[in-house]
Design an enzyme around this catalytic site. Sequence first.
Site, PDB file in Angstrom:
ATOM      1  N   TYR A  31     -35.503   5.881  36.362  1.00  0.00           N
ATOM      2  CA  TYR A  31     -34.167   6.161  37.131  1.00  0.00           C
ATOM      3  C   TYR A  31     -33.390   5.019  37.231  1.00  0.00           C
ATOM      4  O   TYR A  31     -32.245   5.249  37.344  1.00  0.00           O
ATOM      5  CB  TYR A  31     -34.639   6.788  38.600  1.00  0.00           C
ATOM      6  CG  TYR A  31     -35.403   8.331  38.532  1.00  0.00           C
ATOM      7  CD1 TYR A  31     -35.528   9.012  37.200  1.00  0.00           C
ATOM      8  CD2 TYR A  31     -35.452   8.807  39.835  1.00  0.00           C
ATOM      9  CE1 TYR A  31     -36.062  10.266  37.241  1.00  0.00           C
ATOM     10  CE2 TYR A  31     -36.098  10.264  39.704  1.00  0.00           C
ATOM     11  CZ  TYR A  31     -36.176  10.913  38.471  1.00  0.00           C
ATOM     12  OH  TYR A  31     -37.032  12.154  38.567  1.00  0.00           O
ATOM     13  N   LYS A  46     -49.914   7.882  33.669  1.00  0.00           N
ATOM     14  CA  LYS A  46     -50.157   8.273  32.189  1.00  0.00           C
ATOM     15  C   LYS A  46     -50.707   7.093  31.318  1.00  0.00           C
ATOM     16  O   LYS A  46     -50.167   6.925  30.207  1.00  0.00           O
ATOM     17  CB  LYS A  46     -48.821   8.933  31.538  1.00  0.00           C
ATOM     18  CG  LYS A  46     -49.000   9.570  30.474  1.00  0.00           C
ATOM     19  CD  LYS A  46     -49.672  11.044  30.798  1.00  0.00           C
ATOM     20  CE  LYS A  46     -50.042  11.768  29.474  1.00  0.00           C
ATOM     21  NZ  LYS A  46     -50.916  12.733  29.347  1.00  0.00           N
ATOM     22  N   ASP A  61     -50.799  14.979  34.009  1.00  0.00           N
ATOM     23  CA  ASP A  61     -50.911  16.391  33.836  1.00  0.00           C
ATOM     24  C   ASP A  61     -52.099  16.862  34.349  1.00  0.00           C
ATOM     25  O   ASP A  61     -51.974  17.878  34.972  1.00  0.00           O
ATOM     26  CB  ASP A  61     -50.888  16.364  32.179  1.00  0.00           C
ATOM     27  CG  ASP A  61     -51.911  15.329  31.536  1.00  0.00           C
ATOM     28  OD1 ASP A  61     -52.213  14.549  32.271  1.00  0.00           O
ATOM     29  OD2 ASP A  61     -51.937  15.636  30.329  1.00  0.00           O
ATOM     30  N   ASP A  93     -41.267  12.248  41.864  1.00  0.00           N
ATOM     31  CA  ASP A  93     -40.227  13.622  42.090  1.00  0.00           C
ATOM     32  C   ASP A  93     -40.629  14.822  41.402  1.00  0.00           C
ATOM     33  O   ASP A  93     -40.779  15.888  42.481  1.00  0.00           O
ATOM     34  CB  ASP A  93     -39.018  13.088  41.270  1.00  0.00           C
ATOM     35  CG  ASP A  93     -37.929  13.779  41.437  1.00  0.00           C
ATOM     36  OD1 ASP A  93     -37.858  14.814  42.283  1.00  0.00           O
ATOM     37  OD2 ASP A  93     -36.943  13.452  40.786  1.00  0.00           O
ATOM     38  N   ASP A 116     -42.330  18.053  44.278  1.00  0.00           N
ATOM     39  CA  ASP A 116     -41.682  19.478  44.284  1.00  0.00           C
ATOM     40  C   ASP A 116     -42.743  20.422  44.010  1.00  0.00           C
ATOM     41  O   ASP A 116     -42.698  21.531  44.613  1.00  0.00           O
ATOM     42  CB  ASP A 116     -40.598  19.470  43.163  1.00  0.00           C
ATOM     43  CG  ASP A 116     -39.436  18.808  43.770  1.00  0.00           C
ATOM     44  OD1 ASP A 116     -39.223  18.349  44.911  1.00  0.00           O
ATOM     45  OD2 ASP A 116     -38.383  18.859  42.718  1.00  0.00           O
TER      46      ASP A 116
END
Length: 354
Positions: free
Chosen positions: A141, A189, A221, A245, A249
């Site tokens: 970001y 990851k 994942d 993020d 959610d």
Amino acid sequence: MRASILLLPGDGIGPEVIAAATRVLRAVADTFGHDFELREGIIGAAALKKGLPPLPDETLAAAQSSVATLLGAVGDPAFDKGPSSQRPEAALLAIRKALGLFANLRPARVWPHLETAGPLKPEVLARTDMLVVRELTGGLYYGEPRGIEPDNSAAYNTMRYSRHEIERIARQAFVAARQRRRKVTSVDKANVLETSRLWRSVVTEVGREYPDVTLDHMLVDSCAMRIALAPSSFDVIVTENMFGDILSDEAGAVVGSLGLLPSASLGSGPGLFEPVHGSAPDIAGKNIANPIGAIASAGMLLRYALGLDKEAAAIDAAIEAALKRGLRTVDLAQGSPAVGTGEMAQAVVEGILR
């Protein structure tokens, strides 16, 4: 206590949920004898519509001079096709950076009496109470270089993390875990990304400073799958910006609704507190938005910015009492009668004033 708090209603349903949270803050002030100076500013599309940048200088100055900021939401489809710097969401990145807010705390728990509100079986969802600690000012970001080729043939973003950025967010997670169930799950990851390999190494080093906290590592994942299958197995999740993020959610959807989730952004400057949900322009102005996320964010503001734990607990208790009475906004109603934004806020206010 006297405290100056900046209110940024923002866009979409933001003004409605911030109005609800403001009523609750005033009820807390009346009940506990505090003096909250609540001033209002503009941000996001609300500022763009007035010919101002998404984060006006006056708004930033007000945030810097306040003890904390309570934000509703930013986002408006009318500005989706503009340059990045002229989109409402640019205000979020700018204010986080300007205030030095590097740690985003997003609790996700099953409220009593809402065990059937989520998509999971109640027995799977039972006892779910997790805290996602998201690094907030690094990663994709913010990384440079970034951009789109002039001929639109390609686009690029840069994921970058320094040792310092990882160390400070890891410490936030371990400190939080000490106040909870003493377990940290670090999500990365590392099988693909170099940034994740550094992340895993540094978090492991920091973890040795907290021998009383259990640390495990999980690929993003696998974590996403486990949140859907066994959400109660998590205590504190710490992860980088984009992963946090997305996972927070998902956690919100699992426990019933994004409308329930609050957040706190903390760092070297005044904190920023906001519900996790977006601006939801399709339901704006209809008095159907769930204000609990914004009200609970006001509770986090009292706890983290002002140290008012008793007052924050009173907000939580009032929310729980309203839910126990069977009050549900449309996102939680599941076919039963729904109450409006204002009615839910009034029920919480009444619970505090009793």
